[in-house]
Write an enzyme that holds these catalytic residues in place. Structure first.
Site, short mmCIF file in Angstrom:
data_model
loop_
_atom_site.label_atom_id
_atom_site.label_comp_id
_atom_site.label_asym_id
_atom_site.label_seq_id
_atom_site.Cartn_x
_atom_site.Cartn_y
_atom_site.Cartn_z
N TYR A 148 -10.86 -15.29 -4.17
CA TYR A 148 -11.09 -15.76 -2.80
C TYR A 148 -12.33 -16.63 -2.78
O TYR A 148 -13.40 -16.22 -2.29
CB TYR A 148 -11.19 -14.58 -1.83
CG TYR A 148 -9.85 -13.93 -1.65
CD1 TYR A 148 -8.87 -14.53 -0.86
CD2 TYR A 148 -9.53 -12.77 -2.33
CE1 TYR A 148 -7.61 -13.97 -0.73
CE2 TYR A 148 -8.28 -12.19 -2.21
CZ TYR A 148 -7.32 -12.80 -1.41
OH TYR A 148 -6.08 -12.26 -1.29
N GLU A 194 -3.77 -11.68 -6.34
CA GLU A 194 -4.09 -12.11 -4.97
C GLU A 194 -4.74 -13.47 -4.97
O GLU A 194 -5.74 -13.67 -5.67
CB GLU A 194 -5.06 -11.13 -4.28
CG GLU A 194 -4.47 -9.87 -3.75
CD GLU A 194 -5.42 -9.16 -2.79
OE1 GLU A 194 -6.09 -9.86 -1.99
OE2 GLU A 194 -5.50 -7.93 -2.85
N TRP A 197 0.81 -1.22 0.00
CA TRP A 197 0.00 0.00 0.00
C TRP A 197 0.84 1.27 0.00
O TRP A 197 1.81 1.39 0.74
CB TRP A 197 -0.91 0.05 1.22
CG TRP A 197 -1.82 -1.11 1.48
CD1 TRP A 197 -2.26 -1.53 2.69
CD2 TRP A 197 -2.45 -1.98 0.52
NE1 TRP A 197 -3.12 -2.60 2.56
CE2 TRP A 197 -3.24 -2.90 1.23
CE3 TRP A 197 -2.40 -2.08 -0.88
CZ2 TRP A 197 -4.00 -3.89 0.60
CZ3 TRP A 197 -3.14 -3.07 -1.51
CH2 TRP A 197 -3.93 -3.95 -0.77
N ASN A 228 -7.26 -0.50 -4.89
CA ASN A 228 -7.35 -1.90 -4.52
C ASN A 228 -8.79 -2.38 -4.58
O ASN A 228 -9.66 -1.91 -3.83
CB ASN A 228 -6.81 -2.11 -3.10
CG ASN A 228 -7.04 -3.52 -2.61
OD1 ASN A 228 -6.60 -4.48 -3.23
ND2 ASN A 228 -7.79 -3.66 -1.52
N GLU A 229 -9.08 -3.30 -5.51
CA GLU A 229 -10.37 -3.96 -5.65
C GLU A 229 -11.56 -3.00 -5.75
O GLU A 229 -12.43 -2.99 -4.88
CB GLU A 229 -10.57 -4.96 -4.49
CG GLU A 229 -9.54 -6.06 -4.49
CD GLU A 229 -9.80 -7.15 -3.46
OE1 GLU A 229 -9.18 -8.21 -3.58
OE2 GLU A 229 -10.64 -6.94 -2.55
N TRP A 282 -1.25 -14.12 -1.21
CA TRP A 282 -1.57 -13.29 -0.05
C TRP A 282 -1.42 -14.12 1.21
O TRP A 282 -2.08 -15.12 1.34
CB TRP A 282 -3.02 -12.80 -0.16
CG TRP A 282 -3.42 -11.91 0.97
CD1 TRP A 282 -3.81 -12.27 2.22
CD2 TRP A 282 -3.45 -10.49 0.96
NE1 TRP A 282 -4.10 -11.17 2.99
CE2 TRP A 282 -3.88 -10.07 2.24
CE3 TRP A 282 -3.15 -9.51 0.00
CZ2 TRP A 282 -4.02 -8.71 2.58
CZ3 TRP A 282 -3.30 -8.18 0.34
CH2 TRP A 282 -3.73 -7.80 1.62
#
Length: 403
Positions: A225, A265, A32, A147-148, A308
């Site tokens: 995920y 990720e 980040w 991010n996302e 991740w």
């Protein structure tokens, strides 16, 4: 990384992560370059920064350089962890702007200017350690816009896409030397309706195809995920979904986008019901096998994968279940090290022709030729629920400047 390095007596943990990662062949780290409002904020309020925290990011960049690791730096979070887009909207509301919800991040002119100001502050930052402006630092491989990204007010993907077009153009106007990516998970939107069958049963307000076709975007990303997206299904079904997810996006990268793809990720949480280390290793190995296969057969279109998340001993407050501590997780570390080795060999056997997304190791220049990438990798960091807590993925990079 930045938060840890903001405390000088904790910086040894950053060094340990980079050292262990490099020793196991990892060459790319995504982390980040944001922390907006709240505890240990980088940006205290719009345009006002905590110099101590910024110096933590300076250290992360300079330390990565020492260990031959390239960085992908993300510029804002979609989620509320570390402020996120909701913090930007709250700042605008407190300044008297007429805003409704957090999705105004993508459309409100005041909020968009706050974001542009942050991008400029980061890219033009002079590192206090190596004295190099971030936009001129070859240790940085790429910038990530957000991010996302997600947008509940417009599931078609058009709102986010308009924002990507504007912010990608602005970022490249400040720095045309570095690669740029959006930060997407890979959810399909309305531009190619037949692709929606590959989503996990729903949309999130992004359009993987249209946003990655934006000319300033240099490579595409996916995240996965299945333990969250398909939480009611068994491990076999979840792995099958991920393999299908990878295939579909790899095919898109090759035939539609004509840009490299990075699996940015993936991981397996210790908090999942029935978790075992063997189960995690089986899943990671399945992902790695597919990355290698598509990298070998696809002309470089699948450019790497970042697991991740890799962490050091003593970083317990950042553990979210997905953490991998390399000295403490020998079987998983062995998988990572093996993948590093085979990807490096693959780079050598492919002859390493110069291609889009390759950093020249001698000059530090980013080379943009045709849309085939030599960067192949694996990396580490993750989130709470689906909200990122720390932000460190490590990966193998195949290609100049990443091995």
């Amino acid at each position: 990384m930045m938060h840890v390095a903001a405390e000088p007596d904790e910086r040894n943990k950053v060094t340990e992560v980079f050292s262990e990662a490099a020793n196991n062949g990892l060459t790319v780290c995504r982390t980040w370059a944001f922390s907006d409002g709240g505890d240990r904020a980088l940006q205290l309020k719009p345009g006002v920064y905590d110099e101590r925290v910024f110096q933590g990011l300076d250290f992360v960049i300079s330390e990565a350089q020492k260990y031959g690791i390239r960085l992908i730096l993300s510029l804002v979070n979609n989620f509320n962890d570390f402020g996120g887009k909701a913090q930007y909207v709250n700042w605008a509301r407190n300044a008297g702007a007429s805003v409704n919800g957090e999705d105004d991040f993508y459309t409100n002119s005041i909020v968009k200017q706050y974001y542009k100001n942050h991008v400029k502050s980061v890219l033009t930052r002079i590192n206090t350690i190596n004295k190099v402006a971030y936009k001129d630092d070859s240790t940085i491989m790429a910038w990530e816009l957000i991010n996302e990204p997600r947008c509940k007010s417009d599931y078609s993907g058009r709102t986010v896409n308009a924002w990507v077009e504007e912010m990608a153009g602005y970022t490249k106007s400040l720095d045309s030397n570095h690669l740029l990516e959006v930060g997407m998970e890979g959810f399909y939107g309305d531009s190619v309706p037949e692709k929606k069958q590959y989503n996990p049963g729903y949309q999130v307000g992004t359009d993987y195809i249209s946003s990655n076709l934006v000319k300033e975007i240099d490579f595409a990303t996916i995240h996965a995920y299945p333990d969250i997206w398909l939480s009611g299904q068994n491990d076999g079904s979840q792995t099958t979904f991920v393999e299908r997810w990878m295939w579909s996006h790899w095919e898109d990268a090759r035939t539609i986008l004509k840009k490299p793809l990075i699996f940015a990720e993936f991981g397996k949480s210790k908090k999942d019901p029935g978790y075992t280390e063997n189960e995690r290793d089986t899943y990671i190995n399945a992902v790695y096998t597919n990355i290698y296969s598509y990298a070998r057969t696809g002309g470089g279109s699948l450019a790497g994968g970042l697991v991740w998340q890799v962490m050091a001993e003593g970083m317990d407050s950042y553990y979210d279940g997905y953490e991998i501590v390399l000295p403490r997780d020998p079987s998983t570390t062995a998988l990572i090290s093996k993948q590093s080795h085979v990807m490096k060999l693959l780079a050598q056997t492919m002859g390493r022709p110069r291609a889009a997304g390759v950093t020249d190791a001698q000059t530090g220049r980013i080379i943009h030729d045709h849309a085939v990438s030599q960067n192949r990798g694996q990396a580490g960091s993750r989130k709470s629920g689906h909200h990122h807590q720390h932000g460190r993925r490590f990966g193998h990079g195949k290609g100049k400047g990443h091995n």
